[in-house]
Motif scaffolding. Structure first.
Motif, PDB file in Angstrom:
ATOM      1  N   TYR A 104      35.250  40.470  34.986  1.00 18.63           N
ATOM      2  CA  TYR A 104      36.190  39.427  34.569  1.00 18.63           C
ATOM      3  C   TYR A 104      37.607  39.997  34.427  1.00 18.63           C
ATOM      4  O   TYR A 104      38.576  39.439  34.940  1.00 18.63           O
ATOM      5  N   ASN A 105      37.720  41.121  33.723  1.00 18.54           N
ATOM      6  CA  ASN A 105      39.035  41.740  33.534  1.00 18.54           C
ATOM      7  C   ASN A 105      39.612  42.265  34.836  1.00 18.54           C
ATOM      8  O   ASN A 105      40.821  42.180  35.067  1.00 18.54           O
ATOM      9  N   LYS A 108      40.896  39.264  36.771  1.00 18.63           N
ATOM     10  CA  LYS A 108      42.104  38.799  36.107  1.00 18.63           C
ATOM     11  C   LYS A 108      43.311  39.687  36.482  1.00 18.63           C
ATOM     12  O   LYS A 108      44.394  39.200  36.754  1.00 18.63           O
ATOM     13  N   LEU A 109      43.060  40.984  36.509  1.00 18.06           N
ATOM     14  CA  LEU A 109      44.110  41.934  36.878  1.00 18.06           C
ATOM     15  C   LEU A 109      44.523  41.774  38.334  1.00 18.06           C
ATOM     16  O   LEU A 109      45.709  41.824  38.664  1.00 18.06           O
ATOM     17  N   LYS A 111      44.285  39.096  40.124  1.00 18.20           N
ATOM     18  CA  LYS A 111      44.950  37.796  40.274  1.00 18.20           C
ATOM     19  C   LYS A 111      46.430  37.909  39.892  1.00 18.20           C
ATOM     20  O   LYS A 111      47.282  37.275  40.502  1.00 18.20           O
ATOM     21  N   LYS A 112      46.707  38.695  38.854  1.00 20.74           N
ATOM     22  CA  LYS A 112      48.098  38.879  38.410  1.00 20.74           C
ATOM     23  C   LYS A 112      48.926  39.645  39.442  1.00 20.74           C
ATOM     24  O   LYS A 112      50.099  39.347  39.635  1.00 20.74           O
TER      25      LYS A 112
END
Length: 113
Positions: A104-105, A108-109, A111-112
């Motif tokens: 998940y992290n 998320k990273l 995607k940023k």
């Protein structure tokens, strides 16, 4: 599946770790051959709380008749509580949860960036 008596039980405080271990020994026979067992269930491990084991100990008083579940191909392998227990799955579930958090992290990273 065989019914037999509990021969001995013991609640032991393990001093090297803050854990309590319930040791239950039982005897059973398959095809007139005698076996000894001490597995409550597969994956059993000591507990940090004696009251948890005291409750379980009350189910298995010395002299009680219990049902012993054994492997028909290898009768030496036996338990008195078949099935899947939370203690058996505790570490794999924690591992899966940590892996999902990592993925998940990571997503998320990515995607940023």
């Amino acid at each position: 599946m065989v019914s037999f008596k509990i021969e001995k039980d013991n609640l032991v405080k393990r001093y090297e770790l803050p854990n309590y271990n319930l040791k239950i020994e039982y005897n059973y026979s398959v095809n007139e051959k005698k076996y000894n067992g001490d597995n409550i269930y597969f994956g059993y491990k000591p507990s940090k709380f004696s009251f948890v084991l005291e409750k379980k100990r009350g189910q298995y008083d010395v002299g009680n008749i219990v049902i012993v579940f054994y492997d028909p191909l290898n009768p030496e392998i036996s338990v008195i509580e078949p099935g899947i227990h939370f203690q058996t799955l505790e570490y794999p579930l924690i591992g899966i949860l940590l892996m999902l958090m990592f993925i998940y992290n990571l997503l998320k990273l990515l995607k940023k960036g």
